[in-house]
Write a protein that holds these residues in place. Sequence first.
Motif, PDB file in Angstrom:
ATOM      1  N   SER A 196     -11.414   7.329  -1.179  1.00 45.57           N
ATOM      2  CA  SER A 196     -11.915   7.174   0.279  1.00 45.57           C
ATOM      3  C   SER A 196     -11.075   8.444   0.816  1.00 45.57           C
ATOM      4  O   SER A 196     -10.412   9.312   0.415  1.00 45.57           O
ATOM      5  CB  SER A 196     -10.997   5.848   0.763  1.00 45.57           C
ATOM      6  OG  SER A 196      -9.638   6.301   1.040  1.00 45.57           O
TER       7      SER A 196
ATOM      8  N   GLN B  37      -7.494   2.011  -2.378  1.00 47.40           N
ATOM      9  CA  GLN B  37      -8.221   2.193  -1.170  1.00 47.40           C
ATOM     10  C   GLN B  37      -8.023   3.494  -0.216  1.00 47.40           C
ATOM     11  O   GLN B  37      -8.964   3.774   0.571  1.00 47.40           O
ATOM     12  CB  GLN B  37      -8.209   1.131  -0.312  1.00 47.40           C
ATOM     13  CG  GLN B  37      -8.663  -0.255  -0.806  1.00 47.40           C
ATOM     14  CD  GLN B  37      -7.612  -0.941  -1.656  1.00 47.40           C
ATOM     15  OE1 GLN B  37      -6.937  -0.622  -2.153  1.00 47.40           O
ATOM     16  NE2 GLN B  37      -7.716  -2.252  -1.503  1.00 47.40           N
ATOM     17  N   THR B  38      -6.754   3.878  -0.228  1.00 45.10           N
ATOM     18  CA  THR B  38      -6.298   4.583   0.887  1.00 45.10           C
ATOM     19  C   THR B  38      -6.049   6.141   0.504  1.00 45.10           C
ATOM     20  O   THR B  38      -5.864   7.074   0.986  1.00 45.10           O
ATOM     21  CB  THR B  38      -4.939   4.314   1.250  1.00 45.10           C
ATOM     22  OG1 THR B  38      -4.196   4.470   0.042  1.00 45.10           O
ATOM     23  CG2 THR B  38      -4.902   3.031   2.065  1.00 45.10           C
TER      24      THR B  38
ATOM     25  N   ILE C  76     -15.111   4.912   2.486  1.00 50.00           N
ATOM     26  CA  ILE C  76     -15.092   4.850   1.070  1.00 50.00           C
ATOM     27  C   ILE C  76     -15.857   6.105   0.230  1.00 50.00           C
ATOM     28  O   ILE C  76     -16.918   6.354   0.934  1.00 50.00           O
ATOM     29  CB  ILE C  76     -15.658   3.637   0.603  1.00 50.00           C
ATOM     30  CG1 ILE C  76     -14.991   2.345   0.848  1.00 50.00           C
ATOM     31  CG2 ILE C  76     -16.037   3.545  -1.175  1.00 50.00           C
ATOM     32  CD1 ILE C  76     -13.567   2.398   0.170  1.00 50.00           C
TER      33      ILE C  76
ATOM     34  N   GLY D 212     -10.653   6.821   5.908  1.00 47.09           N
ATOM     35  CA  GLY D 212     -11.430   5.563   6.318  1.00 47.09           C
ATOM     36  C   GLY D 212     -12.499   5.231   5.598  1.00 47.09           C
ATOM     37  O   GLY D 212     -13.143   4.163   5.822  1.00 47.09           O
TER      38      GLY D 212
ATOM     39  N   THR E 157       0.759  -1.344   0.003  1.00 49.62           N
ATOM     40  CA  THR E 157       0.006   0.074  -0.097  1.00 49.62           C
ATOM     41  C   THR E 157       0.779   1.227   0.038  1.00 49.62           C
ATOM     42  O   THR E 157       0.840   2.227  -0.738  1.00 49.62           O
ATOM     43  CB  THR E 157      -0.954  -0.058   1.223  1.00 49.62           C
ATOM     44  OG1 THR E 157      -1.702  -1.258   1.278  1.00 49.62           O
ATOM     45  CG2 THR E 157      -1.871   1.239   1.316  1.00 49.62           C
TER      46      THR E 157
ATOM     47  N   ILE F 274     -11.575   1.499  -7.158  1.00 48.73           N
ATOM     48  CA  ILE F 274     -10.824   1.691  -5.997  1.00 48.73           C
ATOM     49  C   ILE F 274      -9.712   0.753  -5.483  1.00 48.73           C
ATOM     50  O   ILE F 274      -8.979   1.239  -4.838  1.00 48.73           O
ATOM     51  CB  ILE F 274     -12.301   1.447  -4.801  1.00 48.73           C
ATOM     52  CG1 ILE F 274     -13.344   2.329  -5.063  1.00 48.73           C
ATOM     53  CG2 ILE F 274     -11.479   1.698  -3.397  1.00 48.73           C
ATOM     54  CD1 ILE F 274     -14.501   2.022  -4.260  1.00 48.73           C
ATOM     55  N   LEU F 275      -9.949  -0.477  -6.109  1.00 46.29           N
ATOM     56  CA  LEU F 275      -8.788  -1.220  -5.849  1.00 46.29           C
ATOM     57  C   LEU F 275      -7.602  -0.913  -6.044  1.00 46.29           C
ATOM     58  O   LEU F 275      -7.019  -0.425  -7.188  1.00 46.29           O
ATOM     59  CB  LEU F 275      -9.287  -2.701  -6.782  1.00 46.29           C
ATOM     60  CG  LEU F 275      -8.440  -3.880  -6.440  1.00 46.29           C
ATOM     61  CD1 LEU F 275      -9.072  -4.388  -5.015  1.00 46.29           C
ATOM     62  CD2 LEU F 275      -8.729  -4.881  -7.243  1.00 46.29           C
ATOM     63  N   GLY F 276      -6.707  -1.049  -5.035  1.00 46.42           N
ATOM     64  CA  GLY F 276      -5.303  -0.522  -5.122  1.00 46.42           C
ATOM     65  C   GLY F 276      -5.145   1.116  -4.923  1.00 46.42           C
ATOM     66  O   GLY F 276      -4.248   1.585  -4.839  1.00 46.42           O
TER      67      GLY F 276
END
Lengths: 506, 365
Positions: A369, A363-364, A374, A372, A329, A359-361
């Motif tokens: 997002s 997420q942060t 989404i 914390g 990450t 969102i995949l990869g």
Amino acid sequence: MSDETPVAVRLTGIGKRFPGVIANDDVNLTVHPGTVHAVVGENGAGKSTLMKILYGVQAPDSGTIEVEGNQVSFSSPADAIDVGIGMVFQHFQLADNFTVLENIVLGAEKLHGTGERARRRIRELASAYGFAINPDALVEHLGVGARQRVEILKVLYRGARIIILDEPTAVLVPQEVDELFDNLRELKAEGLTVIFISHKLDEVLKVADEITVIRRGTTVDTVVPADVTARDLATLMVGSELPSPATEVSTVTDQVLLEVSGVGLVDPHGGRDLLTDIRFTIHRGEVLGIAGVEGNGQSELVEVIMGIRHSPAGTIRLAGREISDESTTRRRETGIGYIPEDRHRHGLLLDSPLWENRILGHQTRPPCSRRGFIDRAGARADTERIVTSYDVRTPGIDTHARALSGGNQQKLIVGREMSGDPVLLIAAHPTRGVDVGAQAAIWDHIKTARRKGLAVLLISADLDELIGLSDRIAVMLRGALVGEVDPRTVTPTQLGSAMTGAEVPA
Amino acid sequence: MIRVRSMLMTMAAPILAVALAVLITTVVLLAAGDPVGRVWGTIFSEPRPRNIVNIINSGSVLYLSALAAAVGFRMGLFNIGVDGQYRIAAFAAAYVAGQAWVPGILNIALAILTAMLVGAMWAGIAGLLKVTRGISEVISTIMLNAIATALVAWMLRSVAVPGSNNITTTPIPESSRVPGMALIPGAHNEIYGFVFLAVAAGLFYWVLLSRTRFGFNLRATGASESAAVASGIDTKKMILAAMLISGAVAGLVGMPLLFGDSYSYGVTFQPGLGFAGIAVALLGRNHPVGIAFGALLFAFLNEQANALQLQAGVSAEIVKVMQGITVLSVVIAYEVVRRANRAAEQRRVAAELARARAEATEVTG
């Protein structure tokens, strides 16, 4: 050729529909005996479906099949084998821990038993067609080219007179391709008929007597190699001009973005090291290509850089920062975009909508997002952006990733991985299994990334792609980088030799 | 339009499944020579106010149990151990609350915290074993169920109130009981005050799973572990976290019973809620609203079946048969609907491609 010669195979008006997709429509194909007949078309044009129909794996919805003058209908491959049709699949179907003999007689024990008689028959076949093969060798000790010969022998052993080869050169390096073509000429000389499926035009022109082009599920023309060039064939295949991977002027700078030094990886199963003392740098605006026969450590190298596997030694520096001990990450946040080699397993959630795949990869990070949580609105809006600017053909962003074609899935992944200002793009086989249109688009995106000053690590089995896009090419063999070649001067054949461990050309 | 259609198809699946279950159960009844009409007449009669209260109460308990199982399901973990987790947690909470170390409402909070912690720890054992040793959580949670049963029986002996025939923990003091609510007119029994605990847990589950990054990571790991790893998710951490949350929710299962009904943990404390929860989670497709319907349906069937022996001379167990068939057919129905939806989606994508192609030819041609 005239109609007086009895044809080996004649397909008339073959059609096959799957839910929502027409795989074949009004396919007409005439194959003369004792010839190599190539069937070419881009990925997804319907070649494989057609061959499955001819081999009895699938039944056509319409049309007729004639073999050696008799109309036939197959309900299973066994019926096709009975009339003398054999097929060698792209993915070999061999048991590694069996010998060549055992693999060949498996399922055909009734023909010549399993002992000396079978061994004699295999030797006869091998010498008749010029196949150098030892019936008692273990398959696991054989190279890719030899395994393919075993597959062909398997088919011959069962009495095939018409042999279908599905993309036989996809797994071979250029030298092995030449050997295969010699074998095919032997088969032809002995009066057998070969149907050869491919999308590599140079090869087809070299070996085929006749070429039938399939486009969008239907046969568009049958030509003789003497009358056409690769360019003509390409035009027939796509219905428009073929794109080329070649890049423009160099954008390489002297600023190092990725520096890998002394990285290794031990085989957890106790085999030889998967990676040994890997060191290289990639500069801003530079594409480094990695050439190598698959399974020589390319995937592992990518996983070490991504932080999925951990190197016990050495360092990885990205944009001046040491990232060796950071999580995947953190590395992604630092600016790595990653186009994985297997998009279904590593790049997508197939049963999730496109916007969740965005969102995949990521997420942060915004826009996906915030603190914390989404950010659905943000992720959805940005997915719309990717769909529009990367030309992802989809009814909408709520469509599940599985429903898209390979090319459109890949365009979505490229768009996603180029989001969030990466400094390094890792592209592993970025155009594998995508249609020509998407291939051209993906090449363009990689060129754009290079122009924008990204460092690009390109891993590909497509040597033309590698030579066309790369500024430098490093050759990988048995987990080590064994040399570097200049893509401006190297030929695919030279590169192929280097990949198999021959002397690296200067 | 497309979404409405797919929603209708999703609703059609459980309705069809229940209909199929009624049909098959009818065949079973006919084969046994039981009075089919009277059985269905009893089950589908209008519940009396008293029964409605019971349905809501046991529905809330089932709901918590199903949520616990669903947390695991969403990331592909099969936590069979909800049964053991809720019993050992309920025992621990009953013991703590019975000691009344802190007064009134604080005592309730302390007990709930204890239940969640103990449930999480018990499930966490299976999580740790899976992460460090690769042991299947199915096997370890089944075994932990058996261990929990024995452990609770043994500990109950050592803490039981002496001199009583009924082996229980010390009853919770009056000040720490959760009063019921007389919401249903005409019923002299009351709805558990802790029904709100089930609602809160449902809300928490929904927000956690569909709105937070953690929930996204959890679902992504469940959908494709390899893609999750490539995206940077620490899947081992997720396995452990999911087991801990599943266990903590399982710890809540016994709370409405403990604080609203029995006030102590004894040998008669309701067993088997964990396994019923797995079935309800499947029925509700791991969706917080779907699970609520599933829990109420199961509670309704259980409650109405009580009268079967008297009214129709048929064992109430026939309802268990029907519940089992419902779960089986609902799984099949969802799969059928999923495939139909997928085929429809592929047709739409093909149509989209054809349209784009037609436009392209128009422009060039």
